[in-house]
Design a protein around this motif. Structure first.
Motif, PDB file in Angstrom:
ATOM      1  N   LEU A  78     -14.822  -9.032  -2.163  1.00  0.00           N
ATOM      2  CA  LEU A  78     -15.644  -8.226  -3.055  1.00  0.00           C
ATOM      3  C   LEU A  78     -14.948  -6.881  -3.257  1.00  0.00           C
ATOM      4  N   PHE A  79     -14.584  -6.581  -4.501  1.00  0.00           N
ATOM      5  CA  PHE A  79     -13.940  -5.308  -4.803  1.00  0.00           C
ATOM      6  C   PHE A  79     -14.967  -4.190  -4.920  1.00  0.00           C
ATOM      7  N   LYS A  83     -13.547   1.915 -11.219  1.00  0.00           N
ATOM      8  CA  LYS A  83     -12.992   1.579 -12.529  1.00  0.00           C
ATOM      9  C   LYS A  83     -13.615   0.274 -13.016  1.00  0.00           C
ATOM     10  N   SER A  84     -14.214   0.319 -14.206  1.00  0.00           N
ATOM     11  CA  SER A  84     -14.886  -0.882 -14.714  1.00  0.00           C
ATOM     12  C   SER A  84     -14.403  -1.266 -16.106  1.00  0.00           C
ATOM     13  N   ASP A  85     -13.236  -0.749 -16.538  1.00  0.00           N
ATOM     14  CA  ASP A  85     -12.662  -1.186 -17.805  1.00  0.00           C
ATOM     15  C   ASP A  85     -12.300  -2.661 -17.704  1.00  0.00           C
ATOM     16  N   GLU A  86     -12.353  -3.353 -18.848  1.00  0.00           N
ATOM     17  CA  GLU A  86     -12.082  -4.786 -18.841  1.00  0.00           C
ATOM     18  C   GLU A  86     -10.701  -5.099 -18.285  1.00  0.00           C
ATOM     19  N   SER A  87      -9.692  -4.301 -18.635  1.00  0.00           N
ATOM     20  CA  SER A  87      -8.334  -4.562 -18.151  1.00  0.00           C
ATOM     21  C   SER A  87      -8.260  -4.439 -16.627  1.00  0.00           C
ATOM     22  N   ASP A  88      -9.012  -3.491 -16.070  1.00  0.00           N
ATOM     23  CA  ASP A  88      -9.034  -3.325 -14.615  1.00  0.00           C
ATOM     24  C   ASP A  88      -9.716  -4.508 -13.939  1.00  0.00           C
ATOM     25  N   LEU A  89     -10.811  -4.976 -14.548  1.00  0.00           N
ATOM     26  CA  LEU A  89     -11.515  -6.120 -13.979  1.00  0.00           C
ATOM     27  C   LEU A  89     -10.655  -7.378 -14.033  1.00  0.00           C
ATOM     28  N   ILE A  90      -9.980  -7.584 -15.155  1.00  0.00           N
ATOM     29  CA  ILE A  90      -9.105  -8.750 -15.278  1.00  0.00           C
ATOM     30  C   ILE A  90      -8.031  -8.725 -14.203  1.00  0.00           C
ATOM     31  N   GLU A  91      -7.430  -7.552 -13.987  1.00  0.00           N
ATOM     32  CA  GLU A  91      -6.396  -7.423 -12.958  1.00  0.00           C
ATOM     33  C   GLU A  91      -6.955  -7.787 -11.586  1.00  0.00           C
ATOM     34  N   GLY A  92      -8.172  -7.324 -11.285  1.00  0.00           N
ATOM     35  CA  GLY A  92      -8.783  -7.630 -10.006  1.00  0.00           C
ATOM     36  C   GLY A  92      -9.113  -9.094  -9.844  1.00  0.00           C
ATOM     37  N   PHE A  93      -9.693  -9.698 -10.873  1.00  0.00           N
ATOM     38  CA  PHE A  93     -10.045 -11.113 -10.792  1.00  0.00           C
ATOM     39  C   PHE A  93      -8.796 -11.991 -10.719  1.00  0.00           C
ATOM     40  N   GLU A  94      -7.746 -11.607 -11.452  1.00  0.00           N
ATOM     41  CA  GLU A  94      -6.495 -12.368 -11.398  1.00  0.00           C
ATOM     42  C   GLU A  94      -5.852 -12.277 -10.023  1.00  0.00           C
ATOM     43  N   ALA A  95      -6.056 -11.168  -9.345  1.00  0.00           N
ATOM     44  CA  ALA A  95      -5.508 -11.011  -7.999  1.00  0.00           C
ATOM     45  C   ALA A  95      -6.239 -11.878  -6.985  1.00  0.00           C
ATOM     46  N   GLY A  96      -7.457 -12.316  -7.340  1.00  0.00           N
ATOM     47  CA  GLY A  96      -8.197 -13.197  -6.448  1.00  0.00           C
ATOM     48  C   GLY A  96      -9.554 -12.706  -6.014  1.00  0.00           C
ATOM     49  N   ALA A  97     -10.027 -11.588  -6.597  1.00  0.00           N
ATOM     50  CA  ALA A  97     -11.359 -11.090  -6.241  1.00  0.00           C
ATOM     51  C   ALA A  97     -12.437 -12.047  -6.733  1.00  0.00           C
ATOM     52  N   ASP A  98     -13.502 -12.173  -5.971  1.00  0.00           N
ATOM     53  CA  ASP A  98     -14.626 -13.024  -6.362  1.00  0.00           C
ATOM     54  C   ASP A  98     -15.641 -12.257  -7.197  1.00  0.00           C
ATOM     55  N   TYR A 100     -17.237  -7.821  -7.995  1.00  0.00           N
ATOM     56  CA  TYR A 100     -16.965  -6.397  -7.816  1.00  0.00           C
ATOM     57  C   TYR A 100     -18.255  -5.609  -7.862  1.00  0.00           C
ATOM     58  N   LEU A 101     -18.208  -4.430  -7.258  1.00  0.00           N
ATOM     59  CA  LEU A 101     -19.290  -3.465  -7.335  1.00  0.00           C
ATOM     60  C   LEU A 101     -18.691  -2.138  -7.775  1.00  0.00           C
ATOM     61  N   THR A 199     -19.231  -9.137 -16.013  1.00  0.00           N
ATOM     62  CA  THR A 199     -18.405 -10.017 -15.185  1.00  0.00           C
ATOM     63  C   THR A 199     -18.213 -11.362 -15.868  1.00  0.00           C
ATOM     64  N   VAL A 200     -19.299 -11.939 -16.366  1.00  0.00           N
ATOM     65  CA  VAL A 200     -19.215 -13.235 -17.051  1.00  0.00           C
ATOM     66  C   VAL A 200     -18.358 -13.114 -18.301  1.00  0.00           C
ATOM     67  N   MET A 201     -18.575 -12.079 -19.100  1.00  0.00           N
ATOM     68  CA  MET A 201     -17.836 -11.892 -20.346  1.00  0.00           C
ATOM     69  C   MET A 201     -16.333 -11.802 -20.082  1.00  0.00           C
ATOM     70  N   VAL A 202     -15.940 -11.043 -19.067  1.00  0.00           N
ATOM     71  CA  VAL A 202     -14.522 -10.898 -18.745  1.00  0.00           C
ATOM     72  C   VAL A 202     -13.925 -12.241 -18.342  1.00  0.00           C
ATOM     73  N   HIS A 203     -14.640 -13.010 -17.524  1.00  0.00           N
ATOM     74  CA  HIS A 203     -14.144 -14.318 -17.115  1.00  0.00           C
ATOM     75  C   HIS A 203     -14.025 -15.273 -18.305  1.00  0.00           C
ATOM     76  N   ILE A 204     -15.009 -15.287 -19.188  1.00  0.00           N
ATOM     77  CA  ILE A 204     -14.954 -16.160 -20.362  1.00  0.00           C
ATOM     78  C   ILE A 204     -13.762 -15.795 -21.237  1.00  0.00           C
ATOM     79  N   ARG A 205     -13.568 -14.518 -21.483  1.00  0.00           N
ATOM     80  CA  ARG A 205     -12.428 -14.081 -22.298  1.00  0.00           C
ATOM     81  C   ARG A 205     -11.107 -14.482 -21.666  1.00  0.00           C
ATOM     82  N   ASN A 206     -11.034 -14.366 -20.356  1.00  0.00           N
ATOM     83  CA  ASN A 206      -9.793 -14.729 -19.677  1.00  0.00           C
ATOM     84  C   ASN A 206      -9.546 -16.231 -19.718  1.00  0.00           C
TER      85      ASN A 206
END
Length: 239
Positions: A78-79, A83-98, A100-101, A199-206
């Motif tokens: 859990l991150f 920072k909650s910009d979409e690019s930051d979230l994508i980077e975190g999820f791609e790194a393996g985060a489940d 974030y808060l 969170t859902v929107m970022v995952h769908i876009r990715n």
């Protein structure tokens, strides 16, 4: 705390580490503290059940630490981030985060996330002994629950765990529209809260980006305005 689940808390701010230690200890968890990514990697082992990981840290940040932990284990991560910009979230999820808060967060929201991630981890462990499930075919895609992969024309798509779980949910109920709330609560296994739709929107876009499905005329995942998301079907599903 002989049988308590162990949580690794990683944050360079001493006051945050101490606050999290108090909250989690009072909830019955064993807490291990680290002040940066380097110390986190030194203290991480297979006894850790969950990692709470700050993103912005000196020496070794949360992204790098997360990637290194992911090479060792599938422990929930859990991150904790400002920072909650979409690019930051994508980077975190791609790194393996489940999940974030965003700081500052409430104790209630933290505990909901912690309990959900630990519960989901136990559920996944139990599923490893169940009978293998059938593959699902959608156009040129194959969703394979046995190896938790999505293939397109025989090539594996580089989906994260949560992206795969979204794809499996949509593929299992093709043409059904799922709201962001339904996706989040089914895939993450916890209560839908203020940042969950993002969170859902970022995952769908990715997922769509990895599918090459980003045009207005989407081939696979459709965004139904004001309602949610659905996976369209072109081919019968059973092998």
């Amino acid at each position: 705390m002989e049988n308590a689940q162990k949580i690794l808390v990683v944050d360079d701010a001493k006051e945050i580490r101490e606050l999290l230690r108090i909250i989690l200890s009072e909830a019955g968890y064993e807490v291990v503290l680290a002040q940066d990514g380097i110390e986190a990697l030194e203290k991480f082992d297979d006894s850790i059940h969950l990692v709470l990981l700050d993103v912005m840290m000196p020496f070794c940040d949360g992204i790098d630490a997360c990637m290194q932990i992911r090479k060792q284990a599938e422990v929930p991560i859990l991150f904790l981030t400002s920072k909650s910009d979409e690019s930051d979230l994508i980077e975190g999820f791609e790194a393996g985060a489940d999940d974030y808060l965003v700081k500052p967060f409430s104790c209630t929201e933290l505990m909901l996330r912690v309990k959900a991630l630990l519960r989901r981890s136990r559920t996944i462990d139990k599923k490893t002994v169940e009978e293998p499930m059938s593959k699902i075919y959608v156009a040129d895609l194959v969703v394979d629950p046995e190896i938790e992969q999505v293939l397109r024309n025989g090539e594996e798509l580089p989906l994260t765990e949560m992206e795969y779980r979204i794809m499996y949910l949509l593929a299992s109920h093709r043409n059904r529209i799922f709201t962001a709330r339904e996706i989040y609560e089914k895939v993450w296994g916890t209560k839908f809260m203020s940042n969950s739709a993002n969170t859902v929107m970022v995952h769908i876009r990715n997922i769509r980006r990895k599918l090459g499905d980003t045009s207005a005329e989407a081939k696979y995942i459709h965004n139904i305005w004001g309602r949610g998301y659905r996976l369209l079907h072109d081919v019968e599903s059973e092998e």
